[in-house]
Design a protein around this motif. Structure first.
Motif, PDB file in Angstrom:
ATOM      1  N   GLY A 200       0.840  -1.324  -0.045  1.00 38.10           N
ATOM      2  CA  GLY A 200      -0.020  -0.206  -0.074  1.00 38.10           C
ATOM      3  C   GLY A 200       0.731   1.289  -0.120  1.00 38.10           C
ATOM      4  O   GLY A 200       0.293   2.329   0.313  1.00 38.10           O
ATOM      5  N   ASP A 203       1.202   3.465  -5.987  1.00 36.39           N
ATOM      6  CA  ASP A 203      -0.091   3.602  -6.413  1.00 36.39           C
ATOM      7  C   ASP A 203      -0.231   2.448  -7.648  1.00 36.39           C
ATOM      8  O   ASP A 203      -1.271   1.995  -7.909  1.00 36.39           O
ATOM      9  CB  ASP A 203      -0.689   4.861  -6.896  1.00 36.39           C
ATOM     10  N   SER A 281      -3.820   3.476  -5.048  1.00 39.60           N
ATOM     11  CA  SER A 281      -3.910   2.216  -4.349  1.00 39.60           C
ATOM     12  C   SER A 281      -3.250   2.053  -3.228  1.00 39.60           C
ATOM     13  O   SER A 281      -2.120   2.841  -3.059  1.00 39.60           O
ATOM     14  CB  SER A 281      -3.230   1.225  -5.081  1.00 39.60           C
ATOM     15  N   ASP A 283      -3.189   2.424   1.606  1.00 35.70           N
ATOM     16  CA  ASP A 283      -3.471   3.479   2.560  1.00 35.70           C
ATOM     17  C   ASP A 283      -2.074   4.116   3.085  1.00 35.70           C
ATOM     18  O   ASP A 283      -2.253   4.836   3.916  1.00 35.70           O
ATOM     19  CB  ASP A 283      -4.178   2.753   3.868  1.00 35.70           C
ATOM     20  N   VAL A 288      -3.575  -2.675   1.805  1.00 34.72           N
ATOM     21  CA  VAL A 288      -4.464  -2.572   0.387  1.00 34.72           C
ATOM     22  C   VAL A 288      -5.688  -3.500   0.733  1.00 34.72           C
ATOM     23  O   VAL A 288      -5.645  -4.397   1.020  1.00 34.72           O
ATOM     24  CB  VAL A 288      -3.453  -2.982  -0.929  1.00 34.72           C
ATOM     25  N   THR A 321      -7.586   4.249   2.550  1.00 39.25           N
ATOM     26  CA  THR A 321      -7.379   4.660   1.291  1.00 39.25           C
ATOM     27  C   THR A 321      -8.546   5.670   0.748  1.00 39.25           C
ATOM     28  O   THR A 321      -8.378   6.640   0.158  1.00 39.25           O
ATOM     29  CB  THR A 321      -7.386   3.536   0.375  1.00 39.25           C
TER      30      THR A 321
END
Length: 450
Positions: A200, A203, A281, A283, A288, A321
């Motif tokens: 995470g 992206d 994509s 956090d 994720v 996210t």
């Protein structure tokens, strides 16, 4: 740089911002630099001859997909792309130019970290870069990073990880610790672009032949400067319903329709609503959630941000996210669309350990404090607080094949110690149908089919 830009000018960004505040009068132009590091001058001379550059970073104005941007491109062959005082001068000047002309910053990073031959004077450049990045963030200007091989140390922890959108080339080394300083038993996959994506932290991993087009799309979506107050931003219109028309007759009918396997989900709504889109994509905290889609899309010539639940129990990483997406959109002056569809927040032990409560609270806060308008559409299940966290407090619509409930009817019956035969009547009592929600003032309306 030519691989990603339509055109560029290396002389467009001045780099004469001077000595950083608090620095001594001894600069890298002194013999062998601020530390008097023997052989440093010769090493820089060889780097100049090898690369044709005066420093480890080149700053330029570039046109990418018709959008002008300030580009920062690292030359790894110049002392490993390391950051020294002169590098800090160039980066500070580039960020300042971007603010003055309200331009996005695109960083093409390849660095091993701070320059050891300049000691702490080099390390403090990270503070300069971090401050400049924060100033551009406060000015509502987007920052995009492309991670090349390697992206480690302070370059990753400032220019890379602080960017709004982080792209990486396949297989490149990414991590705060370089290969020579990490623990010998460390999992090498954790220090790759793919490992960081799974955790995470970035992206997308983008193949080289797709990088230019990807950057062009992102700059089309985020590159328009906005200085207007958020109150002047028009809200995103709610999408049209994609499922069958007609309202449910009973509460349990609403539940059955919302849980139907063939019901249109987030992907169908995003595809129908946007002309094109790009997703973020992760956090940025190690997680994720594939059950939530977040990003920016283009609809009828304008950019709209989206956070869409996909019908699964939303995990803490998903909430974080979504909160990241809402705050980024708010900072850039982009309206937000959320699609609500979840049986509820994940409540297993792993979710609790990952901070489910705090993640949900943060999502509530992000929507509550957003200055841009947030539009929400309930497209399926609205399960308790896990669904409400992504629902705009005053701009919520529903599709005919959806329901919203304080708790699932089965769980309500269990808590009230009712038998299974009373689940259907409990669903009616909860008044969870779209028409019930409208009468109760929970939603603004039921959207019609396209």
């Amino acid at each position: 740089m030519a691989a990603v830009a339509d055109s560029y000018s290396e002389t467009a960004v001045p780099d004469d911002v001077g000595t950083p505040s608090g620095a001594s009068s001894r600069t890298p132009s002194a013999p062998d630099g601020p530390l008097g590091w023997r052989g440093y001058d010769e090493a820089r001379a060889r780097a100049r001859e090898r690369t044709g550059e005066e420093e480890s970073v080149v700053t330029a104005l570039a046109t990418i997909g018709g959008r002008e941007a300030v580009v920062l491109s690292f030359e790894f062959r110049y002392l490993g792309g390391s950051l020294g005082e002169r590098t800090g001068d160039r980066l500070e000047a580039a960020y300042t130019h971007a603010r003055e002309h309200r331009l996005p910053v695109v960083s093409l990073i390849a660095t091993g970290g701070s320059r050891m031959q300049e000691g702490m004077r080099a390390l403090t450049q990270l503070q300069r870069v971090a401050r400049q990045s924060a100033l551009n963030r406060a000015a509502g200007l987007p920052q995009l990073a492309v991670l090349r091989d390697p992206t480690t140390g302070g370059g990753w922890a400032t220019l890379g990880a602080a960017a709004d959108v982080i792209l990486a080339l396949p297989g490149v080394q990414v991590g705060f610790a370089g290969s020579r300083v990490r623990p010998p038993d460390a999992d090498p996959s954790a220090y790759t672009a793919e490992g960081q994506l799974a955790a995470g932290q970035i992206d997308a991993v983008v193949p080289p032949d797709q990088l230019r087009a990807t950057l062009q799309r992102w700059l089309q979506l985020l590159g328009t400067s906005r200085e207007l107050p958020a109150t002047t931003v028009d809200p995103a219109p709610p999408p049209a319903a994609l499922g069958p028309p007609g309202l449910p007759g009973t509460g349990w009918d609403a539940v059955v329709r919302a849980r139907a396997s063939g019901r249109p989900r987030a992907e169908a709504y995003l595809h129908a609503y946007f002309d094109d889109r790009e997703e973020i994509s992760g956090d940025r905290c190690g997680g994720v959630d594939p059950g939530i889609r977040c990003g920016f899309g283009r609809r009828e010539g304008r950019t709209i941000a989206f956070a869409a639940q996909c019908g699964t129990a939303t995990r803490p990483a998903g909430f974080r996210t979504a909160a990241r997406l809402v705050r980024l959109a708010d900072r850039l002056g982009v309206p937000v669309l959320t699609l609500v569809d979840t049986p509820g927040a994940a409540n297993d032990a792993a979710a609790e350990r990952a901070g489910a409560g705090a993640a949900i609270a943060d999502t509530f806060a992000a929507l509550a404090t957003a200055r841009v308008p947030v539009t929400s559409l309930l497209i399926g299940e609205g399960g308790s607080g896990g669904a409400l966290a992504l629902a705009a407090p005053d701009r919520l619509w529903a599709t005919p094949d959806s329901y919203f409930s304080v708790i699932a009817p089965e769980l309500a019956a269990a808590i009230l110690k009712r038998d299974e035969a009373q689940i259907h009547s409990t669903a009616d009592q909860l008044r969870i149908r779209p028409q019930d929600l409208l009468e109760l003032g929970v939603i603004r309306g039921v959207v019609p089919p396209a």
